[in-house]
Design a protein around this motif. Structure first.
Motif, PDB file in Angstrom:
ATOM      1  N   THR A   1      41.636  29.688  45.714  1.00  0.00           N
ATOM      2  CA  THR A   1      41.289  30.666  44.688  1.00  0.00           C
ATOM      3  C   THR A   1      40.688  31.922  45.311  1.00  0.00           C
ATOM      4  O   THR A   1      41.310  32.980  45.316  1.00  0.00           O
ATOM      5  N   ALA A   2      39.469  31.820  45.851  1.00  0.00           N
ATOM      6  CA  ALA A   2      38.783  33.020  46.346  1.00  0.00           C
ATOM      7  C   ALA A   2      39.600  33.734  47.422  1.00  0.00           C
ATOM      8  O   ALA A   2      39.914  34.925  47.303  1.00  0.00           O
ATOM      9  N   ALA A   3      39.958  33.014  48.478  1.00  0.00           N
ATOM     10  CA  ALA A   3      40.704  33.649  49.577  1.00  0.00           C
ATOM     11  C   ALA A   3      42.121  34.010  49.157  1.00  0.00           C
ATOM     12  O   ALA A   3      42.588  35.131  49.385  1.00  0.00           O
ATOM     13  N   ALA A   4      42.815  33.064  48.514  1.00  0.00           N
ATOM     14  CA  ALA A   4      44.234  33.278  48.198  1.00  0.00           C
ATOM     15  C   ALA A   4      44.429  34.382  47.171  1.00  0.00           C
ATOM     16  O   ALA A   4      45.322  35.224  47.305  1.00  0.00           O
ATOM     17  N   TRP A   5      43.622  34.394  46.122  1.00  0.00           N
ATOM     18  CA  TRP A   5      43.809  35.409  45.078  1.00  0.00           C
ATOM     19  C   TRP A   5      43.430  36.788  45.592  1.00  0.00           C
ATOM     20  O   TRP A   5      44.061  37.786  45.233  1.00  0.00           O
ATOM     21  N   TYR A   6      42.372  36.862  46.393  1.00  0.00           N
ATOM     22  CA  TYR A   6      42.007  38.152  46.973  1.00  0.00           C
ATOM     23  C   TYR A   6      43.145  38.674  47.860  1.00  0.00           C
ATOM     24  O   TYR A   6      43.539  39.834  47.759  1.00  0.00           O
ATOM     25  N   LEU A   7      43.691  37.835  48.712  1.00  0.00           N
ATOM     26  CA  LEU A   7      44.760  38.268  49.606  1.00  0.00           C
ATOM     27  C   LEU A   7      46.024  38.634  48.832  1.00  0.00           C
ATOM     28  O   LEU A   7      46.753  39.557  49.205  1.00  0.00           O
ATOM     29  N   TRP A   8      46.290  37.906  47.755  1.00  0.00           N
ATOM     30  CA  TRP A   8      47.459  38.213  46.917  1.00  0.00           C
ATOM     31  C   TRP A   8      47.323  39.610  46.328  1.00  0.00           C
ATOM     32  O   TRP A   8      48.243  40.430  46.401  1.00  0.00           O
TER      33      TRP A   8
END
Length: 288
Positions: free
Chosen positions: A211-218
């Motif tokens: 969530t935190a890392a993946a959504w930010y990177l997306w």
């Protein structure tokens, strides 16, 4: 994410696990925003984040319940329909051009994904499973495309970190209400949820990593390229999952992994290259 989610459902009901996931992820993102400083969103800006939070809520609920009701092959194949929905929405909502190169690249990448999934799983199992679960995964794919496309303006205006943070925070009341309803339907209370090393590890991985890392990177990708170009990388998800399974779990790679992975690489490169050439052409035209 799908492996940990499926395993986590044995400990925590799916919608409740989704709420805990987003709560942890939103908290981590908020700490990052607070550490960087800057003003909070104004009252006029919150409707945008609430709308994005609605996309998040529907995505998480349908994705997790759908994952619980289906098998691995269905989940892997259906969720990569997200790029298709994203390109269609990008063209309809944002006016993004669907060039011949982009359409061809996405087709090649999609075929590569199908080859990887077919080589990794029993084709016969794809027809089995729960029809409701399949429908929910399709909805989840479409709503994540909505989160991507309608989030682009927020990303370009507020930056990826703030857009991901406040849309996640806005989803928490909605997901919390759904989780409360789920627990009531199952006859459970929050105190009945197991507080074990396994359940905590599942929530932390899903919250911090998926969530935190993946959504930010997306969303960070949306700062630089169109929604359709970002979305094509979704096709690589089954190949990445298979590679991680082989590296970390000792699983064997399917017969189509190399061929499918090569096709995905060609397709993704074609879409990315088309974006670069389009940008160069626009720059040259502006200069002239």
């Amino acid at each position: 994410m799908y492996v940990v989610s499926k395993w986590g459902f044995d400990l925590i009901p799916p919608v409740t696990l989704g709420f805990l996931r987003v709560a942890v992820g939103a908290g981590a993102l908020w700490l990052a925003v607070a550490g960087r400083g800057g003003p909070a969103p104004s009252r006029s800006e919150w409707p945008t984040f609430v709308a994005l939070g609605g996309w998040v809520t529907v995505t998480i609920a349908t994705q997790f319940v759908g994952t619980e009701l289906t098998n691995a092959s269905q989940g892997s194949l259906l969720t990569v329909l997200t790029p298709v929905f994203t390109v269609l929405l990008g063209a309809a909502v944002l006016g993004e051009r669907v060039t011949t190169a982009k359409a061809g690249g996405m087709t090649v990448a999609g075929v590569g994904t199908a080859v990887v999934v077919a080589g990794q799983y029993d084709l016969g199992s794809m027809a089995a499973g729960n029809a409701l679960g399949v429908a929910l995964l399709l909805v989840g794919s479409a709503t994540w495309a909505g989160y991507t496309v309608w989030g682009l303006r927020a990303v370009r205006r507020h930056g990826a970190l703030r857009a991901a943070t406040y849309s996640s925070l806005a989803s928490l009341p909605m997901l919390g209400a759904l989780a409360a309803g789920e627990l009531w339907y199952l006859g459970l209370s929050p105190a009945d949820l197991p507080l074990t090393a396994e359940s905590v590890a599942a929530v932390l991985y899903l919250g911090l990593g998926a969530t935190a890392a993946a959504w930010y990177l997306w969303y960070k990708g949306l700062e630089y390229v169109p929604a359709g170009t970002v979305a094509v990388f979704f096709f690589a998800q089954p190949a990445v999952g298979a590679a991680l399974g082989a590296a970390l779990l000792g699983e064997s790679l399917g017969s189509g992994f190399v061929v499918g992975g090569a096709l995905m690489t060609v397709g993704i490169w074609t879409v990315s290259r088309d974006r670069a050439e389009t940008a160069d052409g626009a720059s040259d035209a502006a200069t002239e």
